[in-house]
Design a protein around this motif. Structure first.
Motif, PDB file in Angstrom:
ATOM      1  N   SER A  52      76.908 -44.681  42.774  1.00  0.00           N
ATOM      2  CA  SER A  52      77.495 -43.441  43.289  1.00  0.00           C
ATOM      3  C   SER A  52      76.577 -42.731  44.283  1.00  0.00           C
ATOM      4  CB  SER A  52      77.822 -42.481  42.134  1.00  0.00           C
ATOM      5  OG  SER A  52      78.869 -42.979  41.351  1.00  0.00           O
ATOM      6  N   LEU A  53      75.410 -43.283  44.528  1.00  0.00           N
ATOM      7  CA  LEU A  53      74.504 -42.652  45.491  1.00  0.00           C
ATOM      8  C   LEU A  53      75.108 -42.514  46.892  1.00  0.00           C
ATOM      9  CD1 LEU A  53      70.990 -44.046  44.533  1.00  0.00           C
ATOM     10  CD2 LEU A  53      71.775 -41.683  44.407  1.00  0.00           C
ATOM     11  N   PRO A  54      75.916 -43.502  47.371  1.00  0.00           N
ATOM     12  CA  PRO A  54      76.547 -43.273  48.674  1.00  0.00           C
ATOM     13  C   PRO A  54      77.417 -42.021  48.694  1.00  0.00           C
ATOM     14  CG  PRO A  54      76.686 -45.578  48.102  1.00  0.00           C
ATOM     15  CD  PRO A  54      76.154 -44.874  46.886  1.00  0.00           C
ATOM     16  N   GLU A  55      78.184 -41.798  47.613  1.00  0.00           N
ATOM     17  CA  GLU A  55      78.996 -40.585  47.544  1.00  0.00           C
ATOM     18  C   GLU A  55      78.124 -39.336  47.576  1.00  0.00           C
ATOM     19  OE1 GLU A  55      79.564 -43.245  45.679  1.00  0.00           O
ATOM     20  OE2 GLU A  55      81.714 -43.577  45.377  1.00  0.00           O
ATOM     21  N   LEU A  56      76.984 -39.383  46.856  1.00  0.00           N
ATOM     22  CA  LEU A  56      76.083 -38.227  46.831  1.00  0.00           C
ATOM     23  C   LEU A  56      75.527 -37.937  48.218  1.00  0.00           C
ATOM     24  CD1 LEU A  56      74.388 -36.087  45.362  1.00  0.00           C
ATOM     25  CD2 LEU A  56      72.708 -37.866  44.867  1.00  0.00           C
ATOM     26  N   VAL A  57      74.994 -38.971  48.871  1.00  0.00           N
ATOM     27  CA  VAL A  57      74.388 -38.788  50.191  1.00  0.00           C
ATOM     28  C   VAL A  57      75.441 -38.378  51.215  1.00  0.00           C
ATOM     29  CG1 VAL A  57      73.118 -39.923  52.047  1.00  0.00           C
ATOM     30  CG2 VAL A  57      72.557 -40.421  49.670  1.00  0.00           C
ATOM     31  N   LEU A  58      76.595 -39.052  51.175  1.00  0.00           N
ATOM     32  CA  LEU A  58      77.666 -38.722  52.104  1.00  0.00           C
ATOM     33  C   LEU A  58      78.159 -37.296  51.905  1.00  0.00           C
ATOM     34  CD1 LEU A  58      79.794 -41.988  52.029  1.00  0.00           C
ATOM     35  CD2 LEU A  58      78.896 -40.913  54.077  1.00  0.00           C
ATOM     36  N   VAL A 230      84.620 -47.172  51.385  1.00  0.00           N
ATOM     37  CA  VAL A 230      83.337 -47.783  51.750  1.00  0.00           C
ATOM     38  C   VAL A 230      82.235 -47.363  50.789  1.00  0.00           C
ATOM     39  CG1 VAL A 230      81.565 -47.914  53.522  1.00  0.00           C
ATOM     40  CG2 VAL A 230      83.945 -48.059  54.168  1.00  0.00           C
ATOM     41  N   SER A 231      82.193 -46.089  50.420  1.00  0.00           N
ATOM     42  CA  SER A 231      81.137 -45.643  49.516  1.00  0.00           C
ATOM     43  C   SER A 231      81.343 -46.182  48.102  1.00  0.00           C
ATOM     44  CB  SER A 231      81.050 -44.111  49.500  1.00  0.00           C
ATOM     45  OG  SER A 231      82.267 -43.529  49.065  1.00  0.00           O
ATOM     46  N   SER A 232      82.542 -46.702  47.812  1.00  0.00           N
ATOM     47  CA  SER A 232      82.804 -47.314  46.505  1.00  0.00           C
ATOM     48  C   SER A 232      82.583 -48.822  46.515  1.00  0.00           C
ATOM     49  CB  SER A 232      84.250 -47.023  46.058  1.00  0.00           C
ATOM     50  OG  SER A 232      84.425 -45.656  45.767  1.00  0.00           O
ATOM     51  N   LEU A 233      82.170 -49.381  47.638  1.00  0.00           N
ATOM     52  CA  LEU A 233      81.925 -50.822  47.694  1.00  0.00           C
ATOM     53  C   LEU A 233      80.852 -51.299  46.709  1.00  0.00           C
ATOM     54  CD1 LEU A 233      82.302 -51.676  51.476  1.00  0.00           C
ATOM     55  CD2 LEU A 233      83.729 -52.472  49.593  1.00  0.00           C
ATOM     56  N   PRO A 234      79.801 -50.500  46.434  1.00  0.00           N
ATOM     57  CA  PRO A 234      78.863 -50.951  45.384  1.00  0.00           C
ATOM     58  C   PRO A 234      79.550 -51.154  44.041  1.00  0.00           C
ATOM     59  CG  PRO A 234      77.876 -49.207  46.674  1.00  0.00           C
ATOM     60  CD  PRO A 234      79.310 -49.279  47.099  1.00  0.00           C
ATOM     61  N   GLU A 235      80.488 -50.252  43.699  1.00  0.00           N
ATOM     62  CA  GLU A 235      81.233 -50.424  42.455  1.00  0.00           C
ATOM     63  C   GLU A 235      82.069 -51.701  42.496  1.00  0.00           C
ATOM     64  OE1 GLU A 235      80.757 -45.890  42.605  1.00  0.00           O
ATOM     65  OE2 GLU A 235      80.946 -47.531  44.001  1.00  0.00           O
ATOM     66  N   VAL A 236      82.694 -51.969  43.651  1.00  0.00           N
ATOM     67  CA  VAL A 236      83.534 -53.164  43.770  1.00  0.00           C
ATOM     68  C   VAL A 236      82.714 -54.422  43.493  1.00  0.00           C
ATOM     69  CG1 VAL A 236      84.919 -54.578  45.320  1.00  0.00           C
ATOM     70  CG2 VAL A 236      85.137 -52.097  45.411  1.00  0.00           C
ATOM     71  N   MET A 237      81.592 -54.548  44.181  1.00  0.00           N
ATOM     72  CA  MET A 237      80.799 -55.764  44.056  1.00  0.00           C
ATOM     73  C   MET A 237      80.108 -55.863  42.697  1.00  0.00           C
ATOM     74  SD  MET A 237      81.559 -57.395  46.626  1.00  0.00           S
ATOM     75  CE  MET A 237      80.576 -58.793  46.098  1.00  0.00           C
ATOM     76  N   THR A 238      79.591 -54.731  42.204  1.00  0.00           N
ATOM     77  CA  THR A 238      78.938 -54.742  40.898  1.00  0.00           C
ATOM     78  C   THR A 238      79.919 -55.149  39.806  1.00  0.00           C
ATOM     79  OG1 THR A 238      77.409 -53.000  41.595  1.00  0.00           O
ATOM     80  CG2 THR A 238      77.650 -53.348  39.229  1.00  0.00           C
ATOM     81  N   CYS A 239      81.110 -54.555  39.840  1.00  0.00           N
ATOM     82  CA  CYS A 239      82.107 -54.856  38.811  1.00  0.00           C
ATOM     83  C   CYS A 239      82.662 -56.268  38.962  1.00  0.00           C
ATOM     84  CB  CYS A 239      83.235 -53.831  38.874  1.00  0.00           C
ATOM     85  SG  CYS A 239      82.716 -52.153  38.482  1.00  0.00           S
ATOM     86  N   PHE A 240      82.836 -56.714  40.197  1.00  0.00           N
ATOM     87  CA  PHE A 240      83.318 -58.076  40.449  1.00  0.00           C
ATOM     88  C   PHE A 240      82.366 -59.101  39.834  1.00  0.00           C
ATOM     89  CE2 PHE A 240      83.312 -61.956  42.991  1.00  0.00           C
ATOM     90  CZ  PHE A 240      84.666 -62.288  43.021  1.00  0.00           C
ATOM     91  N   ILE A 241      81.075 -58.954  40.139  1.00  0.00           N
ATOM     92  CA  ILE A 241      80.080 -59.888  39.610  1.00  0.00           C
ATOM     93  C   ILE A 241      79.978 -59.761  38.094  1.00  0.00           C
ATOM     94  CG2 ILE A 241      77.657 -60.574  39.678  1.00  0.00           C
ATOM     95  CD1 ILE A 241      79.208 -61.207  42.221  1.00  0.00           C
TER      96      ILE A 241
END
Length: 344
Positions: A52-58, A230-241
């Motif tokens: 969630s850091l991208p959301e925080l920074v953004l 875009v800022s949720s892409l870390p969640e997408v990849m983390t959860c996918f893996i």
């Protein structure tokens, strides 16, 4: 040429965030074993916070430096919507049944807490906009922090304590795979990945402003759609893996842990914003918040009642989530159909 530059930057930032998300999955599994914590807790707290850091920074960047608080609110609410939509993606790749029906009760707790957090934010927004209750603020010298943000901060702490205590009640057993991994080395790797996420988040705040300038889109829609995805892409990849590795508790825990953190982001932005931030939001954000509540209830219902089989390639609940997400995005973009039904 301007369009090519904007979307080239957008895709490059997305690729960097995907790389960071993949790394976080492995690090989360190692931390779970070395710290004797469950995957649900690691996902909801440590990975949920990191992704969630991208959301925080953004959000800080758009609210404070770009003076666009409605993009900030749209970003965090849109991210919560997209995080729940990620369940649909996970359901497609999970072959053993409906992914929501494969997790345990600890994930249900993080879902309930995320629902409470979004309801608190929605209530604060209502009181500030309706002016039925004049919520005052504390003068910090450099900023005015609303009492509503103090309540959100306090509730976030309560959520973290509840998740930790729930995890401690569980016994963690299993094969030790990472006993030779140094925690100090792991910490450095985590910091490196987090640094990538923060730097990319700052870059995305500039890209979002350019998208808004070139395409003349509504600020709330830019936040709820472009930035949120875009800022949720870390969640997408983390959860996918995580799902591919069989860590379903970590995957779903990450999504709702991220949703809890996203609501706390608004309070953090209030610290940095010069004036009382909640008073700068407009009423269009009610739509996103209502849909977040509805989608979270759909998820909770599935977690509580696990009977039933997967329909076609996804579960019935995932079909409902997908339809509701598309409806939410359309309504945020154009809410005229709501005005025709319910009036202005």
């Amino acid at each position: 040429m301007e369009h090519v530059q904007i979307w080239g930057s957008f895709l490059t930032a997305a690729a960097l965030i995907i790389f960071a998300g993949v790394k976080l999955t492995t690090y989360g599994d190692i931390l779970s074993e070395r710290l004797n914590l469950g995957h649900a807790f690691i996902g909801a707290v440590l990975i949920g916070w990191s992704t969630s850091l991208p959301e925080l920074v953004l959000s800080i960047g758009t609210a404070v430096y770009s003076n666009a608080p409605n993009i900030t609110m749209g970003n965090v609410v849109g991210s919560n919507l997209f995080n729940i939509f990620i369940i649909v993606i996970l359901d497609v790749i999970y072959r053993q049944g409906a992914v929501l029906r494969s997790v345990d009760s600890r994930v249900r707790l993080s879902t309930i807490l995320s629902l409470i957090m979004v309801c608190i934010v929605g209530t604060c927004l209502y009181f500030n906009l309706s002016q039925k209750i004049n919520i005052s603020s504390v003068d910090l010298g450099f900023s005015k922090l609303g009492y509503d943000s103090i309540v959100i901060f306090a509730m976030y702490v309560v959520c973290m304590i509840a998740l930790f205590r729930s995890d401690q009640e569980q016994q963690h057993t299993g094969e030790k795979k990472y006993s030779n991994v140094s925690l100090s080395t792991l910490a450095l790797k985590c910091l490196f990945v987090i640094g990538i996420i923060v730097a990319t988040g700052l870059w995305l705040s500039v890209i979002a402003k350019n998208i808004n300038h070139v395409y003349k889109l509504d600020e709330g829609f830019v936040g709820s759609f472009f930035l949120a995805i875009v800022s949720s892409l870390p969640e997408v990849m983390t959860c996918f893996i995580a799902v591919r590795m069989g860590f379903n508790n970590m995957a779903i825990g990450t999504l709702f842990g991220s949703n809890i953190f996203n609501m706390g982001i608004i309070a953090v932005c209030d610290v940095f914003y010069g004036e009382h931030l909640f008073k700068q939001f407009d009423s269009s954000h009610y739509i996103g918040i209502v849909f977040v509540v509805i989608l979270t209830f759909v998820t909770l219902g599935t977690l509580k009642f696990k009977q039933g089989k997967k329909a076609y390639f996804i579960g019935v609940e995932s079909m409902a989530i997908a339809v509701l997400y598309v409806l939410a995005m359309y309504t945020i973009y154009d809410s005229s159909w709501l005005k025709m039904i319910f009036g202005s």
